[in-house]
Design an enzyme around this catalytic site. Structure first.
Site, PDB file in Angstrom:
ATOM      1  N   ASP A 149      52.564 -31.792  12.776  1.00  0.00           N
ATOM      2  CA  ASP A 149      52.031 -30.723  13.621  1.00  0.00           C
ATOM      3  C   ASP A 149      50.505 -30.777  13.594  1.00  0.00           C
ATOM      4  O   ASP A 149      49.915 -31.850  13.525  1.00  0.00           O
ATOM      5  CB  ASP A 149      52.576 -29.379  13.131  1.00  0.00           C
ATOM      6  CG  ASP A 149      52.466 -29.217  11.615  1.00  0.00           C
ATOM      7  OD1 ASP A 149      51.466 -29.687  11.039  1.00  0.00           O
ATOM      8  OD2 ASP A 149      53.379 -28.632  10.987  1.00  0.00           O
ATOM      9  N   SER A 150      49.866 -29.612  13.643  1.00  0.00           N
ATOM     10  CA  SER A 150      48.409 -29.565  13.724  1.00  0.00           C
ATOM     11  C   SER A 150      47.736 -30.154  12.488  1.00  0.00           C
ATOM     12  O   SER A 150      46.640 -30.718  12.584  1.00  0.00           O
ATOM     13  CB  SER A 150      47.948 -28.125  13.941  1.00  0.00           C
ATOM     14  OG  SER A 150      48.473 -27.266  12.946  1.00  0.00           O
ATOM     15  N   TYR A 151      48.348 -30.012  11.315  1.00  0.00           N
ATOM     16  CA  TYR A 151      47.756 -30.614  10.119  1.00  0.00           C
ATOM     17  C   TYR A 151      47.668 -32.128  10.286  1.00  0.00           C
ATOM     18  O   TYR A 151      46.667 -32.749   9.932  1.00  0.00           O
ATOM     19  CB  TYR A 151      48.597 -30.287   8.876  1.00  0.00           C
ATOM     20  CG  TYR A 151      48.304 -28.957   8.230  1.00  0.00           C
ATOM     21  CD1 TYR A 151      48.086 -27.807   8.996  1.00  0.00           C
ATOM     22  CD2 TYR A 151      48.273 -28.817   6.849  1.00  0.00           C
ATOM     23  CE1 TYR A 151      47.836 -26.582   8.410  1.00  0.00           C
ATOM     24  CE2 TYR A 151      48.016 -27.607   6.246  1.00  0.00           C
ATOM     25  CZ  TYR A 151      47.800 -26.479   7.029  1.00  0.00           C
ATOM     26  OH  TYR A 151      47.545 -25.268   6.440  1.00  0.00           O
ATOM     27  N   TYR A 155      43.742 -30.965  13.600  1.00  0.00           N
ATOM     28  CA  TYR A 155      43.316 -29.801  14.377  1.00  0.00           C
ATOM     29  C   TYR A 155      42.082 -29.130  13.759  1.00  0.00           C
ATOM     30  O   TYR A 155      42.104 -28.692  12.609  1.00  0.00           O
ATOM     31  CB  TYR A 155      44.477 -28.826  14.419  1.00  0.00           C
ATOM     32  CG  TYR A 155      44.288 -27.492  15.114  1.00  0.00           C
ATOM     33  CD1 TYR A 155      44.882 -27.247  16.347  1.00  0.00           C
ATOM     34  CD2 TYR A 155      43.576 -26.460  14.518  1.00  0.00           C
ATOM     35  CE1 TYR A 155      44.762 -26.008  16.967  1.00  0.00           C
ATOM     36  CE2 TYR A 155      43.444 -25.227  15.128  1.00  0.00           C
ATOM     37  CZ  TYR A 155      44.042 -25.006  16.352  1.00  0.00           C
ATOM     38  OH  TYR A 155      43.919 -23.776  16.959  1.00  0.00           O
ATOM     39  N   HIS A 342      42.691 -24.161   9.258  1.00  0.00           N
ATOM     40  CA  HIS A 342      43.273 -25.492   9.085  1.00  0.00           C
ATOM     41  C   HIS A 342      42.438 -26.313   8.095  1.00  0.00           C
ATOM     42  O   HIS A 342      41.303 -25.965   7.794  1.00  0.00           O
ATOM     43  CB  HIS A 342      43.358 -26.209  10.438  1.00  0.00           C
ATOM     44  CG  HIS A 342      44.529 -25.786  11.255  1.00  0.00           C
ATOM     45  ND1 HIS A 342      44.592 -24.560  11.886  1.00  0.00           N
ATOM     46  CD2 HIS A 342      45.700 -26.409  11.535  1.00  0.00           C
ATOM     47  CE1 HIS A 342      45.739 -24.448  12.518  1.00  0.00           C
ATOM     48  NE2 HIS A 342      46.441 -25.552  12.314  1.00  0.00           N
TER      49      HIS A 342
END
Length: 366
Positions: A149-151, A155, A342
């Site tokens: 995902d975003s990790y 991000y 993040h």
């Protein structure tokens, strides 16, 4: 016709005035470049949408042109290992790097940002007048795939502040080439893919958004935004390890009224079943020799994510698959100073250190 040029020493930063550009040649030669990402050939160009896609080439001479058609993404151009230009939503251009010492050089184009809604297009490298393109670098012996995902996408990792609204937003503060996956792959001298989609989970997206879809909806695609698209995986893509990071979005926010899971226990059960199915898909695709790394990290005080991921791995191993591994990463040094809490650039370096150390402890058929 307009032109965009910069010297070897010029670096375009986010928000800087963009130089002028040359239109993408309609009759561009077939691209001469090495790539390991999920790309689709379309005539004389490559199309793509996953983050971190990169293209590598070699040339003889004093300059090189990079042919692009992309109004959505940001890119870095690197020559001989150093970043010489950052292109912010460049559009339809041939960007020239000039005034290099005459000789053989390596050039690398890397997509920094996510574009789940649109495809970018790369039309190849061009040698400057008096120079010539050389055969591209050979594929690396090692290959590693990152799913997440975003990790995983990196991000907001270069922001330095959790609120990115006043300093260019998430895209201007994201660099997938500095994500933990890209960093780890370079340490291993491995070709890699970053197949990551921010906000998506294994069965549940962040805060329950877009019900009826999840990461698995898009994983098979080369072009994320094209419904029904299927990536034509070349036989040469056979990663020694696949690192999966899906669960942050499933578990980091409480269930909302109206979601299909009435309790967290039901969510865990659905997540577990789906994860087993996803691992089955990866095992069928890559065979019994590929190491599958199921990762988890701290997302809330419940521990549901880590506990569920660990249990899945134990079940797989008890069933006889000893090439499935559980990797939990956390560290008191993580500052989470990227956009929206993040991981920061420094955090990605720490996570890459942790992952590099973990991979050294498991058998991988490189």
């Amino acid at each position: 016709m307009l032109t965009r040029r910069c010297s070897r020493r010029a670096v375009l930063a986010s928000g800087a005035a963009l130089a002028l550009a040359t239109a993408l040649p309609a009759s561009a030669a077939a691209p001469q470049a090495h790539t390991a990402g999920r790309v689709r050939r379309n005539g004389d160009t490559w199309e793509y949408s996953w983050p971190g896609i990169y293209f590598e080439g070699r040339f003889q001479g004093t300059g090189v042109g990079v042919v692009l058609d992309d109004a959505d993404n940001d890119y870095d151009i690197q020559v001989d290992g150093a970043t010489v230009a950052t292109l912010v939503t460049p559009g339809r251009v041939t960007h020239w790097i000039e005034d290099l010492p005459d000789g053989e050089h390596e050039v690398r184009l890397v997509k920094r940002t996510e574009s789940t809604w649109a495809a970018g297009r790369f039309g190849g490298f061009r040698a400057a007048s008096g120079g010539t393109l050389l055969e591209p670098p050979r594929p690396r012996q090692r290959q590693i795939e990152f799913i997440g995902d975003s990790y995983t996408a990196g991000y907001g990792n270069i922001s330095g502040t959790r609120d990115c609204s006043a300093n260019g937003g998430v895209n201007r503060n994201t660099n997938a080439d500095l994500s933990f996956g890209a960093l780890t792959a370079r340490r291993l001298d491995a070709d890699y893919q970053l197949n990551a989609f921010s906000g998506r989970g294994m069965v549940r997206n962040y805060n329950g958004t877009d019900p009826g879809t999840d990461f698995r909806t898009y994983y098979e695609r080369a072009l994320i935004h094209v419904e029904g698209d299927v990536w034509d995986r070349p036989a040469s893509w056979q990663p020694g390890a696949v690192v999966i990071g899906l669960g942050i979005n499933d578990f980091s926010t409480p269930l909302n009224p109206g979601e299909r899971w009435a309790t967290s226990e039901e969510l865990v059960a659905d997540y577990t079943e789906a994860y087993h199915g996803f691992l089955d898909l990866l095992r069928a695709r890559y065979g019994s020799g590929t190491a599958l790394v199921v990762s988890a990290t701290h997302v809330d005080g419940s521990g549901r994510f880590a506990d569920a991921a660990d249990a899945i791995v134990r079940e797989r191993r008890q069933a006889g698959d000893d090439r499935v591994h559980f990797w939990y990463y956390d560290d008191p040094r993580l500052d989470r100073m990227g956009c929206d809490w993040h991981p920061s650039r420094a955090d990605h370096e720490i996570i890459a250190d942790l992952l590099d150390g973990f991979l050294a402890t498991i058998p991988i058929d490189w």
